[in-house]
Design an enzyme around this catalytic site. Structure first.
Site, mmCIF file in Angstrom:
data_model
loop_
_atom_site.group_PDB
_atom_site.id
_atom_site.type_symbol
_atom_site.label_atom_id
_atom_site.label_comp_id
_atom_site.label_asym_id
_atom_site.label_seq_id
_atom_site.Cartn_x
_atom_site.Cartn_y
_atom_site.Cartn_z
ATOM 1 N N THR A 1 0.833 -1.206 0.000
ATOM 2 C CA THR A 1 0.000 0.000 0.000
ATOM 3 C C THR A 1 0.866 1.254 0.000
ATOM 4 O O THR A 1 0.360 2.356 0.192
ATOM 5 C CB THR A 1 -0.918 0.019 1.245
ATOM 6 O OG1 THR A 1 -0.091 -0.144 2.407
ATOM 7 C CG2 THR A 1 -1.939 -1.105 1.206
ATOM 8 N N ALA B 1 6.212 6.435 8.517
ATOM 9 C CA ALA B 1 4.918 6.144 7.925
ATOM 10 C C ALA B 1 5.125 6.096 6.416
ATOM 11 O O ALA B 1 6.100 6.659 5.896
ATOM 12 C CB ALA B 1 3.912 7.234 8.276
ATOM 13 N N LYS B 2 4.206 5.411 5.749
ATOM 14 C CA LYS B 2 4.376 5.274 4.305
ATOM 15 C C LYS B 2 4.328 6.631 3.596
ATOM 16 O O LYS B 2 4.814 6.772 2.493
ATOM 17 C CB LYS B 2 3.320 4.322 3.753
ATOM 18 C CG LYS B 2 3.701 2.874 4.082
ATOM 19 C CD LYS B 2 2.759 1.863 3.517
ATOM 20 C CE LYS B 2 3.334 0.467 3.734
ATOM 21 N NZ LYS B 2 2.348 -0.576 3.811
ATOM 22 N N ARG B 3 3.758 7.641 4.283
ATOM 23 C CA ARG B 3 3.689 8.955 3.626
ATOM 24 C C ARG B 3 5.015 9.727 3.712
ATOM 25 O O ARG B 3 5.167 10.753 3.051
ATOM 26 C CB ARG B 3 2.539 9.781 4.212
ATOM 27 C CG ARG B 3 2.651 10.039 5.674
ATOM 28 C CD ARG B 3 1.427 10.754 6.237
ATOM 29 N NE ARG B 3 1.512 10.836 7.681
ATOM 30 C CZ ARG B 3 1.210 9.858 8.501
ATOM 31 N NH1 ARG B 3 0.733 8.728 8.041
ATOM 32 N NH2 ARG B 3 1.344 9.982 9.805
#
Ligand code: GLU
Length: 283
Positions: A13, A255-257
């Site tokens: 994701t 975080a992936k962001r």
């Protein structure tokens, strides 16, 4: 020597970051040290958030890092039949009930691993007449695992426990009594969205013969629920090894962001994999 099989199970994701690198290297190094096997699994059941380029990115980043894994790599998106069989087995024993809370309310329970503790939700089954009415109306619903029914069905409910060889966020280690009730009656499947992370992870860990689950300590809470599911489905409970989380310089979790910190970006900047491995404590 006893078999040692561990796995790294990222969800495609987003791009992997340092935290993922640490987790993958921890599992890979443990497998090598034990003369065991290191498996990879793509947890891509959350179809709204998973993207093929993130799956490709996982392979590229891990290869760059120097991690090796067995092929073929199972993808949860292709394992629907096994999950349905598990749901049917639980249903036929009266362990699940339909919950008609809104899609938005249960969305958060589906597909994503709950990093950290979830607030308990125990709506309980509806009276039969009301349930029939809502089904007739075509209202969407989810299957929740009834803790009450599980307690009655499972002789050793109160004695459920798992072995933690790493450490949880509150220093939990050793033989840990499972407290599957802290999250309430968890959602295991949803009519329109497939199965939940907990169900898919438990079915797949058993299918892949995983003996040691090595992952971040923010997933310790999940082991409590997964231990109950393993007992109900007659599956072995692996040994758990939750590891510390790699934090950003400001003390927050990656975080992936945080796109500037992805492994992909580090690669593009010319950071050698050996330098990242050394920074994370691996040779
Ligand atoms: N797919 C999960 C995640 O991205 C990993 C769950 C697990 O290791 O059990 O955090």
């Amino acid at each position: 020597m006893a078999a040692f099989v561990t796995r790294f199970a990222p969800s495609p994701t987003g791009w992997l970051h340092r935290g993922h690198a640490f987790s993958a290297l921890t599992g890979w190094a443990a497998a090598r040290e034990a003369g065991g096997r290191f498996l990879l699994r793509l947890e891509d059941i959350d179809t709204a958030r998973c993207r093929p380029e993130f799956s490709d990115g996982i392979f590229e980043d891990l290869a760059w890092l120097g991690v090796t894994w067995e092929t073929p790599v199972p993808r949860q998106s292709t394992r629907g039949a096994a999950y349905v069989a598990a749901i049917d087995a639980l249903r036929s024993r009266g362990l699940l009930y339909r919950c008609f809370r809104t899609r938005k309310e249960t969305m958060a329970d589906i597909g994503r691993a709950p990093h950290g503790a979830a607030a308990p939700v125990t709506p309980g089954p509806l009276p039969a007449a009301e349930e029939s009415e809502r089904l007739a109306r075509g209202d969407p619903w989810a299957w929740r695992l009834s803790l009450d029914a599980s307690r009655q069905s499972l002789g050793g409910f109160e004695a459920l426990c798992f072995v933690e060889e790493g450490e949880g966020p509150r220093g939990e280690r050793g033989a840990i009594a499972a407290r599957p009730g802290t999250a309430g009656d968890v959602v295991l499947a949803r009519k329109d969205l497939g199965v939940s992370y907990h169900l898919a992870a438990v079915v797949d860990d058993a299918h892949q013969g995983v003996t040691h689950v090595i992952r971040g300590r923010d997933l310790l809470e999940a082991a409590h629920i997964q231990c109950l599911l393993q007992a109900l489905l007659g599956l072995p409970t692996p040994i758990y090894r939750h590891h510390p989380l790699i934090l950003r310089p400001d003390g927050k979790r990656f975080a992936k962001r945080d796109t500037a910190e992805t492994l992909r970006e580090l690669r593009a900047q010319g950071v050698p994999a050996a330098a990242l491995r050394a920074e994370l404590g691996f040779r």
